[in-house]
Structure formats: structure tokens, C-alpha cells
Design a protein around this motif. Structure first.
Motif, PDB file in Angstrom:
ATOM      1  N   THR A   1      44.465  -6.661  46.054  1.00 38.74           N
ATOM      2  CA  THR A   1      45.611  -5.759  46.051  1.00 38.74           C
ATOM      3  C   THR A   1      46.844  -6.529  45.636  1.00 38.74           C
ATOM      4  O   THR A   1      46.885  -7.747  45.717  1.00 38.74           O
ATOM      5  CB  THR A   1      45.837  -5.153  47.447  1.00 38.74           C
ATOM      6  N   TYR A   2      47.866  -5.774  45.236  1.00 37.75           N
ATOM      7  CA  TYR A   2      49.107  -6.372  44.787  1.00 37.75           C
ATOM      8  C   TYR A   2      49.743  -7.147  45.938  1.00 37.75           C
ATOM      9  O   TYR A   2      50.003  -6.591  46.991  1.00 37.75           O
ATOM     10  CB  TYR A   2      50.033  -5.255  44.317  1.00 37.75           C
ATOM     11  N   LYS A   3      49.969  -8.459  45.720  1.00 38.94           N
ATOM     12  CA  LYS A   3      50.540  -9.338  46.738  1.00 38.94           C
ATOM     13  C   LYS A   3      49.730  -9.321  48.027  1.00 38.94           C
ATOM     14  O   LYS A   3      50.270  -9.478  49.123  1.00 38.94           O
ATOM     15  CB  LYS A   3      51.983  -8.923  47.061  1.00 38.94           C
ATOM     16  N   ASN A   4      48.439  -9.063  47.932  1.00 34.26           N
ATOM     17  CA  ASN A   4      47.537  -9.087  49.098  1.00 34.26           C
ATOM     18  C   ASN A   4      48.002  -8.163  50.204  1.00 34.26           C
ATOM     19  O   ASN A   4      47.967  -8.517  51.384  1.00 34.26           O
ATOM     20  CB  ASN A   4      47.409 -10.522  49.639  1.00 34.26           C
ATOM     21  N   ARG A   5      48.455  -6.971  49.815  1.00 33.24           N
ATOM     22  CA  ARG A   5      48.891  -6.018  50.842  1.00 33.24           C
ATOM     23  C   ARG A   5      47.696  -5.448  51.563  1.00 33.24           C
ATOM     24  O   ARG A   5      46.623  -5.251  50.989  1.00 33.24           O
ATOM     25  CB  ARG A   5      49.680  -4.882  50.196  1.00 33.24           C
TER      26      ARG A   5
ATOM     27  N   TYR B   1      48.467  -0.867  44.335  1.00 29.01           N
ATOM     28  CA  TYR B   1      49.828  -1.306  44.641  1.00 29.01           C
ATOM     29  C   TYR B   1      50.208  -1.061  46.084  1.00 29.01           C
ATOM     30  O   TYR B   1      51.026  -1.772  46.630  1.00 29.01           O
ATOM     31  CB  TYR B   1      50.828  -0.606  43.717  1.00 29.01           C
TER      32      TYR B   1
ATOM     33  N   GLY C   1      47.882  -0.861  48.648  1.00 27.39           N
ATOM     34  CA  GLY C   1      46.978  -1.617  49.500  1.00 27.39           C
ATOM     35  C   GLY C   1      46.182  -0.786  50.475  1.00 27.39           C
ATOM     36  O   GLY C   1      45.562  -1.336  51.381  1.00 27.39           O
TER      37      GLY C   1
END
Lengths: 190, 70
Positions: B3-7, B42, B44
């Protein structure tokens, strides 16, 4: 008997009497099907996100019901035809569902905003806090160092200079004395 | 799934099981500037809750609590 949730949207420009009459009509219909309303929330007139039938506002009501399964389709037929009802939505509620009123949603939203503000302020304080001072020794400027070095060198040179001619003078006298002894010696022929 | 930025999933962390279509403040977190549903990569969210979320947003759009587009 299943648990349902109905959300109704009525026309806003009818007046109080007409809206109350329509609400009573629909409640009688529900009563005829042996249903119960055990939670009611009147949202009132509220702005819509887009225009519906040339209206900008709507009168919202939410009910939590208990009805037999066959009655729902007939209720929907009546609501479809009714002229005062703009839109309606019937959903099944899960087990252990407690309805939240509009005020509770607003209170939750305000609490979330306050917490977000606090976090932002704390983050700003950390950024603007004064950094711990680190002692750094200033390097001595080069001019002072040069000035300090030269006066020490001069006395050294002055001390060395008088010593040298004295030694030289002594060496010369010894050499002269040796030369005289060699010249005056009759045995050595030059 | 990356996921985006590990969300991580918002609903799994806060232990929310039922997503209410009347909770406009919660739904607005998962809507873009042009009122589109944010993709799963995005935000998560997990697949199970993304389906429930999109269904709740569509119900809210029908009842004019959230716009379809600007």
C-alpha cells in the motif's frame, strides 16, 4: 419480524401541518402491518448535495423498525406512489446495532477535529523549540597568531647574535696565536 | 498487498465492523477532491471493508448526503 432502518426524504416547502400529516399516514400504514418503531430521529430540513426535482433542501427522518418480511415490499409500493416523499432508503440492520442520532455524529466529528488540532500544535512546538547549544571553539584568527609568533622570534635572534661574534672573536685569537707560534719557530722553514 | 506508504486498514485498526452510510464525516475521509472513491492502494483498506465502504458511499450519494461529482 426483522429489524429494518428507513430513511425518508420529504419535500421541505409543505409546512409543518402537511409534513406531520404525511408522517402520521405512513406510521398508520406501518401499524397496519403490525410493525413497531422503537427509535426515531428527526433530522429536519437540511441542504442537499445536489438538486433533486428542482429542490435544494430536504426534510429527513430516520426510523428503526420491526416488520415482517412480506410487508416491506408493500410499504415500498406505497412510498413510491406517495407524492410528498422524494426519496426513501430501506436497509437491514446487523445484530447489536444501535442507532446514532445526528447530534452524536456531530459530537464525534468535533472531537476528532480537536484531537487533530492538538497534534498539529504539538508538532509545531517541536519544530520551533530552541535547539540544545553545542559549544564550538572558535579557531584563532591567523593575524593574531602571526603577531604573537614574531615577537618571540626577535629576542631569540638578538640573544643568538651577540653570542656568535664573541665566539668568533675567541676563535680568531686562538688562530692568530697559533700562526705566530708557527712563524716564529726557527726549525720550520717557510 | 503493498500500500501507499505502508498504510494499514482504518477499520481493522479501530475495530469498526459496520460502516454507517449516515456517518458523513467518516465517509469524507475516503473521497477525493472531485468526490470519487479513493482506490484501495492509496487508502490502505482491506478488500472486505473496501466493498462495504463503496456500498455505503453509494447509498449516501443516493440520499444526497454526499455529491456524485462537483
Amino acid at each position: 419480524m426483522n429489524n429494518y432502518e428507513i430513511m425518508l426524504m420529504l419535500f421541505p416547502d409543505m409546512g409543518e401541518k402537511a409534513t406531520n400529516e404525511t408522517i402520521h399516514e405512513i406510521k398508520d400504514v406501518i401499524g397496519s402491518f403490525h410493525g413497531e418503531i422503537f427509535h426515531e430521529d428527526v433530522w429536519g430540513i437540511r441542504d442537499l448535495a445536489f438538486t433533486i426535482k428542482k429542490q435544494d433542501q430536504g426534510y429527513y427522518i430516520v426510523w428503526n423498525l420491526k416488520l415482517p418480511g412480506e410487508a416491506i415490499s408493500e410499504l415500498e409500493k406505497i412510498l413510491n406512489i406517495h407524492q410528498a416523499v422524494m426519496r426513501y432508503l430501506v436497509t437491514k440492520t446487523p445484530v447489536n446495532y444501535e442507532m446514532k442520532t445526528l447530534e452524536q455524529y456531530d459530537a464525534e466529528r468535533e472531537e476528532a477535529e480537536k484531537e487533530a488540532k492538538k497534534k498539529r500544535e504539538e508538532a509545531e512546538k517541536e519544530k520551533s523549540a530552541p535547539r540544545p547549544e553545542v559549544k564550538v571553539e572558535k579557531p584563532k584568527p591567523r593575524i593574531e597568531a602571526a603577531v604573537k609568533s614574531t615577537p618571540k622570534a626577535e629576542p631569540k635572534k638578538a640573544e643568538a647574535a651577540p653570542k656568535a661574534p664573541k665566539e668568533e672573536a675567541k676563535n680568531l685569537e686562538d688562530v692568530d696565536a697559533k700562526l705566530k707560534s708557527i712563524i716564529d719557530d726557527p726549525d720550520i722553514s717557510l | 498487498m503493498a500500500t501507499y506508504k505502508n498504510r494499514q486498514c482504518y477499520f481493522v485498526e479501530n475495530k469498526i465492523n459496520y460502516i454507517d452510510y449516515k456517518n458523513v464525516a467518516l465517509l469524507k475521509k475516503f473521497i477525493t477532491k472531485y468526490n470519487k472513491i479513493v482506490p484501495r492502494y492509496y487508502s490502505g483498506t482491506s478488500l472486505k471493508f473496501q466493498k462495504k465502504l463503496s456500498f455505503a458511499i453509494k447509498k449516501a450519494r443516493y440520499m444526497a448526503l454526499v455529491p456524485y461529482t462537483t
